[in-house]
Write a protein that holds these residues in place. Structure first.
Motif, short mmCIF file in Angstrom:
data_model
loop_
_atom_site.label_atom_id
_atom_site.label_comp_id
_atom_site.label_asym_id
_atom_site.label_seq_id
_atom_site.Cartn_x
_atom_site.Cartn_y
_atom_site.Cartn_z
N ILE A 12 9.51 -13.66 2.45
CA ILE A 12 8.65 -13.69 1.25
C ILE A 12 7.56 -12.64 1.39
CG2 ILE A 12 6.98 -15.06 -0.07
CD1 ILE A 12 8.56 -17.59 0.83
N LEU A 13 6.94 -12.62 2.57
CA LEU A 13 5.83 -11.70 2.81
C LEU A 13 6.27 -10.24 2.68
CD1 LEU A 13 2.82 -11.66 3.61
CD2 LEU A 13 3.53 -11.59 6.00
N GLU A 14 7.39 -9.91 3.31
CA GLU A 14 7.86 -8.51 3.27
C GLU A 14 8.26 -8.09 1.86
OE1 GLU A 14 10.79 -7.89 6.34
OE2 GLU A 14 9.29 -8.33 7.87
N THR A 15 8.90 -9.01 1.14
CA THR A 15 9.28 -8.72 -0.25
C THR A 15 8.03 -8.49 -1.10
OG1 THR A 15 11.20 -10.14 0.03
CG2 THR A 15 10.64 -9.54 -2.22
N ALA A 16 7.02 -9.34 -0.89
CA ALA A 16 5.78 -9.20 -1.66
C ALA A 16 5.07 -7.90 -1.31
CB ALA A 16 4.87 -10.40 -1.40
N CYS A 17 5.04 -7.56 -0.02
CA CYS A 17 4.43 -6.29 0.42
C CYS A 17 5.05 -5.14 -0.36
CB CYS A 17 4.66 -6.05 1.91
SG CYS A 17 3.48 -6.85 2.99
N ASN A 18 6.36 -5.14 -0.43
CA ASN A 18 7.09 -4.06 -1.07
C ASN A 18 6.87 -4.05 -2.59
OD1 ASN A 18 8.87 -1.87 -0.93
ND2 ASN A 18 10.57 -3.16 -1.60
N LEU A 19 6.94 -5.23 -3.22
CA LEU A 19 6.79 -5.28 -4.68
C LEU A 19 5.35 -4.99 -5.13
CD1 LEU A 19 9.12 -8.24 -5.73
CD2 LEU A 19 9.54 -5.80 -5.98
N PHE A 20 4.37 -5.55 -4.42
CA PHE A 20 2.97 -5.26 -4.76
C PHE A 20 2.72 -3.76 -4.62
CE2 PHE A 20 1.11 -9.69 -3.44
CZ PHE A 20 1.77 -10.26 -4.52
N TYR A 21 3.35 -3.16 -3.60
CA TYR A 21 3.18 -1.73 -3.32
C TYR A 21 3.73 -0.88 -4.48
CZ TYR A 21 3.67 2.66 -0.65
OH TYR A 21 3.60 3.95 -0.22
N LEU A 22 4.91 -1.25 -4.93
CA LEU A 22 5.57 -0.41 -5.94
C LEU A 22 5.18 -0.75 -7.38
CD1 LEU A 22 9.12 -0.14 -4.33
CD2 LEU A 22 7.32 1.59 -4.35
N ARG A 23 4.82 -2.02 -7.65
CA ARG A 23 4.52 -2.41 -9.04
C ARG A 23 3.10 -2.91 -9.23
NH1 ARG A 23 9.40 -6.60 -10.37
NH2 ARG A 23 11.13 -5.46 -9.43
N TYR A 56 -3.62 -12.38 -0.18
CA TYR A 56 -4.41 -12.23 1.05
C TYR A 56 -3.51 -11.92 2.26
CZ TYR A 56 -8.75 -13.92 -1.14
OH TYR A 56 -9.87 -14.05 -1.92
N ALA A 57 -2.37 -12.64 2.32
CA ALA A 57 -1.44 -12.43 3.45
C ALA A 57 -0.86 -11.02 3.42
CB ALA A 57 -0.33 -13.48 3.41
N VAL A 58 -0.58 -10.51 2.20
CA VAL A 58 -0.03 -9.16 2.07
C VAL A 58 -1.06 -8.12 2.55
CG1 VAL A 58 0.59 -7.39 0.36
CG2 VAL A 58 1.69 -9.64 0.28
N ILE A 59 -2.30 -8.29 2.13
CA ILE A 59 -3.34 -7.32 2.56
C ILE A 59 -3.53 -7.40 4.07
CG2 ILE A 59 -5.73 -6.52 2.23
CD1 ILE A 59 -5.62 -7.73 -0.62
#
Lengths: 204, 204
Positions: A12-23, A56-59
C-alpha cells in the motif's frame, strides 16, 4: 503483525508513494491506491486510519530514502565537495531514467499541500531542513580540509544548494530535458569551487 | 466586443488566475470560477471555449505580469546587478504581503501540469526561458560595465538565477517564512558579486 500483513502494508505504502508522486495527493483517491495495489479496503483500514495517515507515512518514506543517502555521503572518504557534487549528478541520472517525469517528490507535495495542510507542511519542511543540515556538515568538512573558503556560511550555502536542486529539478521537469539542470548544477559547482581562498591557493 | 463583455472576460480571467494560483488547475472547476466571479455559464462560454482555453489565457496573463517587469528593469539606468538584485527583494515583499501563501504561479502550474498536459508545459517552459533571456541581457550589461566577470556564462548564470528563485520561493512557501528565501538570495548575490575580476578590481 505477521509477515503477510507487513507485506500488504508495504505494498500500500509503495503504491501510494508512486501515485502521490505522479498524480499528487489530491489527485489520488484511496480507491486508486487499492486498485493499483490490488488490496481490499478492509486491509487498507487495518494498516492506515485514513488517507491523511497514509500521507504522513508516504512523506516519512520519502525522508527515509533521501536523508540516509546524504548521511552516507557525509561519512565517505575523499574530497567532501566532490562527494557532494556526485550527488547532484546522481539526481540527473534518476531524472533521465524517468524521462524527466515526476520531479522531486517532496517539492511536489510541498507546492501542492503547504498552504492547505499544516501537518504535511511541517513534515516536509523538516525534510528540507534535514537535507540542509547534512549538506552543512559536508561543507564544514570541506572548510576544515581547506577546499571551501572560511568566509562561506555553510548553513546559508546549504539552503542555497537545496533551493538550486529543487528549482532546477522543476525546470528539468518542465523542459523534459536535463540540460538546464546540468547547466544550473555546473554553475553552482563553479561558484562553490571558485571561492576566494581556493583561488588564492591556486594563485599562490 | 463591447465594454461590458471585455469587463466580464477580464473578471473571469482574474478570478481564474487567483483560484488556479491558490488551489491549482485541477483543484478548480469552472463552477468554482463562475461562483467566485459571479458570472453565468453562458457568459463564460461566450469568452472561453473550455477550461483548457482559460488555462492558456491564465498562463498568458502570468507571463504578461512578469516578463515586462524584467524588461523594464533591463532598460533602467544604474548598476545592472543592483537592478537585478532589487527584483529579488521585491519578490520577498510580495511573498511577505501574501503571508508566504501561493508561491510562484508559474512554478506551481509547472509542477502540477508538466507531466499531464504538453500544451501547458510548453507554454510554461517558454515563460521560464523568457525570464532567463531577460536576465541574460542584464548580466551581459553588467559584464560590459565591468561589474561581472567575463568568464561567467550569462545564459547559464541566468538559468541558475531562475532555479534559485523558484527553489527558494518553494522553501519559503513550505516554511511560511521569508528567512530562507532571503538567505538564498543573499548567498546568490555574494556569489555573483564575488566573481574574480570584481574582487581583483577591489584588490588592485
Amino acid at each position: 503483525m505477521g509477515l503477510k500483513g507487513e507485506t500488504t502494508k508495504q505494498k500500500i505504502l509503495e503504491t501510494a508513494c508512486n501515485l502521490f508522486y505522479l498524480r499528487g495527493y489530491n489527485g489520488t483517491s484511496i480507491d486508486d491506491i487499492l486498485k493499483a495495489a490490488k488490496v481490499k479496503k478492509g486491509n487498507f483500514y487495518f494498516h492506515f486510519k485514513s488517507k491523511e495517515d497514509l500521507g504522513y507515512a508516504v512523506i516519512d518514506a520519502y525522508a527515509a530514502r533521501t536523508i540516509p543517502l546524504l548521511q552516507e555521503t557525509l561519512k565517505q572518504d575523499g574530497n567532501p565537495l566532490r562527494r557532494l557534487f556526485s550527488l547532484f549528478r546522481k539526481q540527473d541520472g534518476r531524472m533521465k531514467a524517468s524521462q524527466y517525469r515526476g520531479g522531486c517528490p517532496c517539492g511536489n507535495l510541498a507546492l501542492e499541500l503547504a498552504d492547505h495542510h499544516d501537518g504535511f507542511r511541517r513534515q516536509l519542511d523538516a525534510i528540507f531542513d534535514a537535507w540542509a543540515r547534512e549538506i552543512t556538515l559536508i561543507l564544514k568538512q570541506a572548510q576544515k580540509e581547506g577546499t571551501l573558503e572560511e568566509t562561506v556560511n555553510p548553513k546559508e550555502m546549504a539552503h542555497l544548494i537545496v533551493a538550486v536542486l529543487e528549482g532546477s529539478t522543476l525546470l528539468a521537469k518542465t523542459k523534459k530535458s536535463g540540460e538546464v539542470y546540468r547547466s544550473c548544477v555546473k554553475s553552482l559547482e563553479s561558484l562553490i569551487n571558485g571561492s576566494p581562498s581556493k583561488r588564492a591557493a591556486q594563485i599562490h
